[in-house]
Design a protein around this motif. Sequence first.
Motif, short mmCIF file in Angstrom:
data_model
loop_
_atom_site.label_atom_id
_atom_site.label_comp_id
_atom_site.label_asym_id
_atom_site.label_seq_id
_atom_site.Cartn_x
_atom_site.Cartn_y
_atom_site.Cartn_z
N LEU A 37 18.43 -14.63 -11.73
CA LEU A 37 18.31 -14.72 -13.18
C LEU A 37 17.01 -15.39 -13.63
CD1 LEU A 37 21.97 -15.75 -14.09
CD2 LEU A 37 20.82 -13.68 -14.85
N SER B 241 25.62 -5.36 -23.37
CA SER B 241 27.06 -5.60 -23.28
C SER B 241 27.81 -4.70 -24.26
CB SER B 241 27.37 -7.06 -23.60
OG SER B 241 27.32 -7.28 -25.00
N LYS C 263 14.55 -14.21 -16.70
CA LYS C 263 15.13 -13.04 -17.36
C LYS C 263 15.72 -13.44 -18.71
CE LYS C 263 16.10 -10.57 -13.05
NZ LYS C 263 17.11 -9.88 -12.21
N ILE D 42 26.77 -15.01 -16.92
CA ILE D 42 25.33 -15.25 -16.98
C ILE D 42 25.06 -16.73 -17.22
CG2 ILE D 42 23.20 -14.75 -18.24
CD1 ILE D 42 24.17 -12.43 -16.52
N ALA E 96 16.73 -8.15 -18.21
CA ALA E 96 17.12 -8.90 -19.41
C ALA E 96 18.57 -8.55 -19.73
CB ALA E 96 16.21 -8.56 -20.59
N PHE E 97 19.19 -9.39 -20.58
CA PHE E 97 20.60 -9.21 -20.92
C PHE E 97 20.79 -9.40 -22.41
CE2 PHE E 97 20.04 -10.86 -16.70
CZ PHE E 97 20.82 -10.01 -15.91
N ASN F 268 31.36 -11.59 -19.34
CA ASN F 268 29.99 -11.31 -18.89
C ASN F 268 29.03 -12.40 -19.34
OD1 ASN F 268 30.58 -8.89 -17.57
ND2 ASN F 268 30.37 -7.68 -19.44
N PHE F 269 29.20 -12.86 -20.58
CA PHE F 269 28.33 -13.92 -21.07
C PHE F 269 28.54 -15.21 -20.29
CE2 PHE F 269 27.39 -17.49 -23.90
CZ PHE F 269 26.06 -17.23 -24.18
N ILE G 22 23.11 -7.70 -11.85
CA ILE G 22 22.23 -8.77 -12.33
C ILE G 22 20.86 -8.66 -11.67
CG2 ILE G 22 21.85 -11.28 -12.21
CD1 ILE G 22 24.85 -11.63 -12.65
N VAL H 62 17.92 -13.81 -21.97
CA VAL H 62 19.32 -13.61 -22.33
C VAL H 62 19.42 -13.77 -23.84
CG1 VAL H 62 21.70 -14.40 -22.02
CG2 VAL H 62 20.07 -14.55 -20.11
N PHE I 241 19.70 -19.54 -23.52
CA PHE I 241 19.65 -18.21 -24.12
C PHE I 241 19.20 -18.32 -25.58
CE2 PHE I 241 23.93 -19.85 -24.64
CZ PHE I 241 24.22 -19.59 -25.97
#
Length: 352
Positions: A87, A7, A90, A76, A58-59, A72-73, A53, A92, A125
């Motif tokens: 997702l 991000s 994945k 997710i 991963a994010f 964006n957060f 996505i 976060v 997360f």
Amino acid sequence: MPLVRLSGKVAGSSDPKRKERAEILYHLFSSGWDIYNANGDQTIKLSNIQNRILKSDAFVFCQNPSIEDYFNFASIFVGLQTNDTDLKDKPVILVNGDESWNSFMALIDHLIALGTIRQEYKQLFKVVEGSKQLVLTIDANYKEKTKLKKDEPDFIEVKGLYKENSPHNIPKRSVCVFCSASIRDTEYLDEGYEVGKILAKNGIGCISGAGKTGIMGKVVQGAYENGGWSAGSNVPHIIKMEGLPDGLNEFWPRANIYTRMEVMIERSDAFLIMPGGMGTIQELLALILLKEQNNDLVKDKKIVIYNKKDAKTNKHFWEPLIQIINSNQLEKYVEITSDISHAIDVVSNVAL
């Protein structure tokens, strides 16, 4: 090579975020990760978020978040809440060594206390302090799997899932109500019903996320039972979980929550933000981002936040969110009121 979506944006060589980002890039590359948005120069569009996505493994959310990072957060977070299969497994990761995400974490805690977020966020997360801990955490939580090409999901058959309203002329103006589908408090539900009822009595269309429960369901019910026109959009995996409300004149199925938001925004003339959870936060932040971009989707469209005072806690519902809006100098895009009648009057007048 697994792909991580990073991000944030970097505004030139003097940006204080540049050093932190360089350290994160170094450690991720050294650990074998490829990086999307490495330079911090990618701009979001609602129509392509789900595809990004899908392609990511991963994010990572960096320190000193912007309003786009919050959006964006939140996106997710909503995907994890609604069991978005894109997702699944994945990682976060939130980097918060400087505590710049604390105000958003406080907002989450506030909504947990009010009951619109029921998941403990630590289950969704991980929070780390710096780049080295980030790499250890992301490597420990990443599960390698074969990527499959995914076509847009088939829309599930909606016939029979809801009772259609009688034929109705489409009104010249409509208000979109973004709100909770989980609140059960009768005081909140009664206000939702009243919103739908007043819009109907004023000949204004009522657009929503087509949820069957909570405030959202009551808004549709209020419009339906008082002769109004209502429409909405929803996505297959949420419809399967929650169903659809009775009384919709039009239903616009979409493949994901981002194109769902897009069609609701496009077909509305004003927006009323009522009490809600992370989905409502996501929708409000999307509206503000579009305002910042001077996007035609929101041109000359009013955004009203109903900051209800909760009778049980004596706290204003959206106060932590409003503090974030003010600290980012974004208050010019919204009107805030703690009076539901005033909120309805404002969106009704601009929609005429």
